[in-house]
Design a protein around this motif. Structure first.
Motif, PDB file in Angstrom:
ATOM      1  N   TRP A 190       0.836  -1.191   0.000  1.00 39.22           N
ATOM      2  CA  TRP A 190       0.000   0.000   0.000  1.00 39.22           C
ATOM      3  C   TRP A 190       0.877   1.249   0.000  1.00 39.22           C
ATOM      4  N   ASN A 191       0.385   2.299  -0.623  1.00 41.67           N
ATOM      5  CA  ASN A 191       1.132   3.552  -0.769  1.00 41.67           C
ATOM      6  C   ASN A 191       1.018   4.360   0.533  1.00 41.67           C
ATOM      7  N   ARG A 192       2.021   4.254   1.395  1.00 39.20           N
ATOM      8  CA  ARG A 192       1.945   4.897   2.702  1.00 39.20           C
ATOM      9  C   ARG A 192       1.902   6.428   2.632  1.00 39.20           C
ATOM     10  N   PRO A 193       2.712   7.080   1.778  1.00 36.32           N
ATOM     11  CA  PRO A 193       2.605   8.553   1.706  1.00 36.32           C
ATOM     12  C   PRO A 193       1.194   9.004   1.315  1.00 36.32           C
ATOM     13  N   MET A 194       0.549   8.261   0.407  1.00 38.28           N
ATOM     14  CA  MET A 194      -0.807   8.604   0.001  1.00 38.28           C
ATOM     15  C   MET A 194      -1.781   8.414   1.167  1.00 38.28           C
ATOM     16  N   ILE A 195      -1.563   7.348   1.942  1.00 40.74           N
ATOM     17  CA  ILE A 195      -2.403   7.103   3.122  1.00 40.74           C
ATOM     18  C   ILE A 195      -2.212   8.220   4.147  1.00 40.74           C
ATOM     19  N   ASP A 196      -0.960   8.603   4.383  1.00 41.06           N
ATOM     20  CA  ASP A 196      -0.686   9.670   5.352  1.00 41.06           C
ATOM     21  C   ASP A 196      -1.356  10.978   4.938  1.00 41.06           C
ATOM     22  N   GLU A 197      -1.319  11.273   3.641  1.00 39.94           N
ATOM     23  CA  GLU A 197      -1.968  12.492   3.155  1.00 39.94           C
ATOM     24  C   GLU A 197      -3.476  12.415   3.365  1.00 39.94           C
ATOM     25  N   GLY A 198      -4.050  11.253   3.069  1.00 44.45           N
ATOM     26  CA  GLY A 198      -5.490  11.084   3.250  1.00 44.45           C
ATOM     27  C   GLY A 198      -5.902  11.198   4.704  1.00 44.45           C
ATOM     28  N   LEU A 199      -5.131  10.587   5.604  1.00 45.53           N
ATOM     29  CA  LEU A 199      -5.451  10.658   7.027  1.00 45.53           C
ATOM     30  C   LEU A 199      -5.351  12.092   7.548  1.00 45.53           C
ATOM     31  N   ALA A 200      -4.348  12.825   7.089  1.00 43.60           N
ATOM     32  CA  ALA A 200      -4.184  14.217   7.527  1.00 43.60           C
ATOM     33  C   ALA A 200      -5.350  15.076   7.051  1.00 43.60           C
ATOM     34  N   LEU A 201      -5.779  14.861   5.819  1.00 46.64           N
ATOM     35  CA  LEU A 201      -6.924  15.613   5.293  1.00 46.64           C
ATOM     36  C   LEU A 201      -8.193  15.296   6.065  1.00 46.64           C
ATOM     37  N   LEU A 202      -8.379  14.003   6.388  1.00 44.83           N
ATOM     38  CA  LEU A 202      -9.560  13.609   7.152  1.00 44.83           C
ATOM     39  C   LEU A 202      -9.567  14.259   8.530  1.00 44.83           C
ATOM     40  N   ASP A 203      -8.401  14.311   9.168  1.00 39.70           N
ATOM     41  CA  ASP A 203      -8.306  14.970  10.477  1.00 39.70           C
ATOM     42  C   ASP A 203      -8.687  16.452  10.371  1.00 39.70           C
ATOM     43  N   GLN A 204      -8.208  17.107   9.307  1.00 38.45           N
ATOM     44  CA  GLN A 204      -8.560  18.515   9.106  1.00 38.45           C
ATOM     45  C   GLN A 204     -10.058  18.693   8.904  1.00 38.45           C
ATOM     46  N   ALA A 205     -10.652  17.772   8.130  1.00 41.04           N
ATOM     47  CA  ALA A 205     -12.088  17.862   7.868  1.00 41.04           C
ATOM     48  C   ALA A 205     -12.887  17.722   9.161  1.00 41.04           C
ATOM     49  N   MET A 206     -12.498  16.778   9.998  1.00 39.21           N
ATOM     50  CA  MET A 206     -13.250  16.539  11.233  1.00 39.21           C
ATOM     51  C   MET A 206     -13.144  17.713  12.206  1.00 39.21           C
ATOM     52  N   LEU A 207     -12.042  18.460  12.130  1.00 40.21           N
ATOM     53  CA  LEU A 207     -11.901  19.636  12.986  1.00 40.21           C
ATOM     54  C   LEU A 207     -12.940  20.702  12.640  1.00 40.21           C
ATOM     55  N   ARG A 208     -13.474  20.676  11.424  1.00 35.13           N
ATOM     56  CA  ARG A 208     -14.500  21.647  11.015  1.00 35.13           C
ATOM     57  C   ARG A 208     -15.852  21.360  11.658  1.00 35.13           C
ATOM     58  N   ARG A 209     -16.039  20.146  12.185  1.00 38.61           N
ATOM     59  CA  ARG A 209     -17.298  19.751  12.833  1.00 38.61           C
ATOM     60  C   ARG A 209     -18.499  19.999  11.924  1.00 38.61           C
ATOM     61  N   ASP A 210     -18.328  19.618  10.671  1.00 42.23           N
ATOM     62  CA  ASP A 210     -19.403  19.745   9.679  1.00 42.23           C
ATOM     63  C   ASP A 210     -19.483  18.425   8.917  1.00 42.23           C
ATOM     64  N   PRO A 211     -19.983  17.352   9.560  1.00 43.38           N
ATOM     65  CA  PRO A 211     -19.909  16.013   8.974  1.00 43.38           C
ATOM     66  C   PRO A 211     -20.740  15.860   7.708  1.00 43.38           C
TER      67      PRO A 211
END
Length: 359
Positions: free
Chosen positions: A203-224
């Motif tokens: 699995w492409n770990r850098p791509m996973i890390d980027e996706g996880l970081a984006l998801l964390d940013q999205a959840m901080l918006r509290r707009d699911p």
């Protein structure tokens, strides 16, 4: 602004000079606004997607038209994405073209406010393009993989256009997390490798890390939203170092949330996979039984039904379901996978009925 401030500090010029000065300022402001707006667009394909999403067209026609004209998908591919027949989808696209041909709908690049209003439909189109590439197997995989890359590229452009939109972050994260598994999804012969059997080191770990970081940013918006929920499911798979580490109970809960956000038989079908891991195949079969009428022409419904019956040792029911699945396979890779399951059933039956040899 600087010119206006200076103007207030000096003697007023004549009316003619004032008129010329104001015209120059208006031109400068318009040019600056155009440069900023153009920088946000960045891409002609993205412009065309927004143009096709004119609110005068029904949403299904908007998406179908854009996928056909802008993204170049075939009518068959679009019909499969919408779970409808080719003839029905051809009619949708034809009606959309006819509406445009009448000339009563102003198809032009929308302004900032209109873009925001059309965003959800454009996001849906981008994800459908991604899925068309992601679902490919066999000989088609290499040819259609660029669709995934193109969808991710367009989603990143959307993120530049709407940098604080949590659902755009969720969509981008979802595609990155899914696409990261692509190197392990097919074997050397182009056949499908189930998630639980994939070599996770590929699995492409850098791509996973980027996706996880984006998801964390999205959840901080509290707009699911639904894309964030799907990305959260993909994240649980990505974080599991081994298949047995997967938090299926949490995935089941996330699918339950997704069912409330966007009720769909396909969402329920996907949830049934998690339910089978948490509560067993019998519970999953009970969950998907009411879906049969709506998903009778859907490959994955019969494939899952066959797999669940196979786990329960109901070989005849499994064989019947796999037989229906193979007739609905969207490509050679899907058909070969189902054929393998049928072969396993046949091998098991032959073993059970083999004569016992003497000592």
């Amino acid at each position: 602004d600087a010119a206006r401030r200076r103007g207030r500090q000096t003697a007023l010029p004549s009316d003619e000079v004032l008129t010329d000065l104001q015209a120059g300022l208006d031109d400068a402001e318009a040019a600056a606004a155009e440069r900023i707006d153009g920088a946000d667009w960045r891409d002609d394909i993205l412009r065309l997607l927004f143009v096709c999403c004119h609110p005068d067209l029904p949403a299904t026609q908007q998406i179908a038209l854009a996928l056909r004209i802008v993204s170049g998908l075939s009518v068959r591919q679009i019909a499969r994405a919408f779970l409808v027949g080719e003839a029905a989808m051809e009619q949708r696209i034809t009606r959309a073209k006819a509406r445009i041909a009448k000339g009563d709908t102003p198809f032009e690049a929308p302004g900032l406010t209109e873009r925001a209003e059309r965003l959800l439909v454009v996001m849906a189109m981008v994800y459908l393009v991604f899925n068309e590439g992601y679902s490919a197997g066999g000989a088609e995989a290499d040819a259609r993989r660029p669709l995934c890359d193109e969808a991710i590229r367009l989603s990143r452009l959307l993120l530049a256009l709407f940098p604080d939109e949590a659902e755009v972050m969720g969509l981008t994260a979802l595609m990155l997390l899914q696409h990261a598994r692509s190197p392990a999804r097919l074997d050397a012969d182009g056949l499908v490798v189930l998630l639980e059997n994939q070599d996770r080191s590929r699995w492409n770990r850098p791509m996973i890390d980027e996706g996880l970081a984006l998801l964390d940013q999205a959840m901080l918006r509290r707009d699911p939203g639904p894309y964030q929920a799907q990305a959260a499911i993909a994240a649980l798979h990505a974080r599991a170092e081994r298949p047995e580490d997967t938090d299926w109970a949490q995935i089941d809960l996330l699918y339950a949330v997704l069912e409330r956000m966007t009720p769909s038989p396909v969402v329920t079908l996907n949830r049934a996979v998690a339910v089978s891991k948490v509560a067993g195949p019998e519970a999953a079969l009970a969950m998907i039984a009411p879906l049969e009428e709506r998903l009778s022409g859907y490959f994955h419904f019969h494939g899952l039904r066959g797999a669940l019956n196979q786990q329960l040792g109901r070989d005849d029911d499994a064989r019947e379901a796999f037989g229906r699945a193979i007739a609905l396979a969207g490509g050679a890779a899907e058909a070969v996978y189902i054929r393998q399951q049928l072969d396993l059933l046949q091998a098991g039956a032959e073993k059970n009925h083999a004569p016992v040899s003497g000592g």
